[in-house]
Scaffold this active site. Structure first.
Site, PDB file in Angstrom:
ATOM      1  N   CYS A  68       0.868  -1.185   0.000  1.00  0.00           N
ATOM      2  CA  CYS A  68       0.000   0.000   0.000  1.00  0.00           C
ATOM      3  C   CYS A  68       0.905   1.235   0.000  1.00  0.00           C
ATOM      4  O   CYS A  68       2.094   1.135  -0.291  1.00  0.00           O
ATOM      5  CB  CYS A  68      -0.987  -0.008   1.166  1.00  0.00           C
ATOM      6  SG  CYS A  68      -0.250   0.267   2.773  1.00  0.00           S
ATOM      7  N   ARG A  69       0.354   2.381   0.330  1.00  0.00           N
ATOM      8  CA  ARG A  69       1.143   3.615   0.270  1.00  0.00           C
ATOM      9  C   ARG A  69       2.183   3.670   1.386  1.00  0.00           C
ATOM     10  O   ARG A  69       3.340   4.005   1.154  1.00  0.00           O
ATOM     11  CB  ARG A  69       0.219   4.837   0.336  1.00  0.00           C
ATOM     12  CG  ARG A  69       0.928   6.156   0.068  1.00  0.00           C
ATOM     13  CD  ARG A  69      -0.038   7.318   0.125  1.00  0.00           C
ATOM     14  NE  ARG A  69      -0.523   7.549   1.476  1.00  0.00           N
ATOM     15  CZ  ARG A  69       0.109   8.295   2.383  1.00  0.00           C
ATOM     16  NH1 ARG A  69       1.240   8.881   2.084  1.00  0.00           N
ATOM     17  NH2 ARG A  69      -0.396   8.453   3.583  1.00  0.00           N
TER      18      ARG A  69
END
Length: 107
Positions: A68-69
């Site tokens: 994810c980020r």
């Protein structure tokens, strides 16, 4: 612990040699994914993992690296997959914010 952490900065440097050892699963939103993602990654947003985990059944015996980020949403996804019986789970710690490997864009 149900999954292991792999620091993004370190893994990004080893990506070329290690990429065939993992199935990459990007758990960000569709907008984030289309903007840039790790090449050949499977996209299943973390908030859909509970309903869509069966899409990963074919990879249950392989190493699954969740992305994810920042590394937070991927931990949620790892927990869901762990509860569904997946055991070879890895969280990209630091996420794409700390990723140093190549990225692909759909734009």
């Amino acid at each position: 612990m149900t999954y292991q952490h792999i620091p993004a900065a370190i893994f990004g440097e080893k990506w070329e040699s290690e990429r065939d050892n993992y199935v990459f699963v990007d758990v960000r939103t569709i907008e984030e994914y289309e903007d840039a993602h790790v090449e050949n990654s499977i996209h299943i947003p973390y908030d859909e993992m509970e309903d869509r985990y069966e899409e990963l059944e074919a990879y249950k015996e392989e190493n699954i690296l969740l992305i994810c980020r920042s590394g937070m949403r991927s931990q949620v996804a790892a927990q869901v997959l762990s509860e569904k019986g997946f055991t070879k789970l890895f969280n990209l710690e630091g996420g794409l914010l700390e990723w140093t490997g190549r990225l692909h864009s759909d734009k």
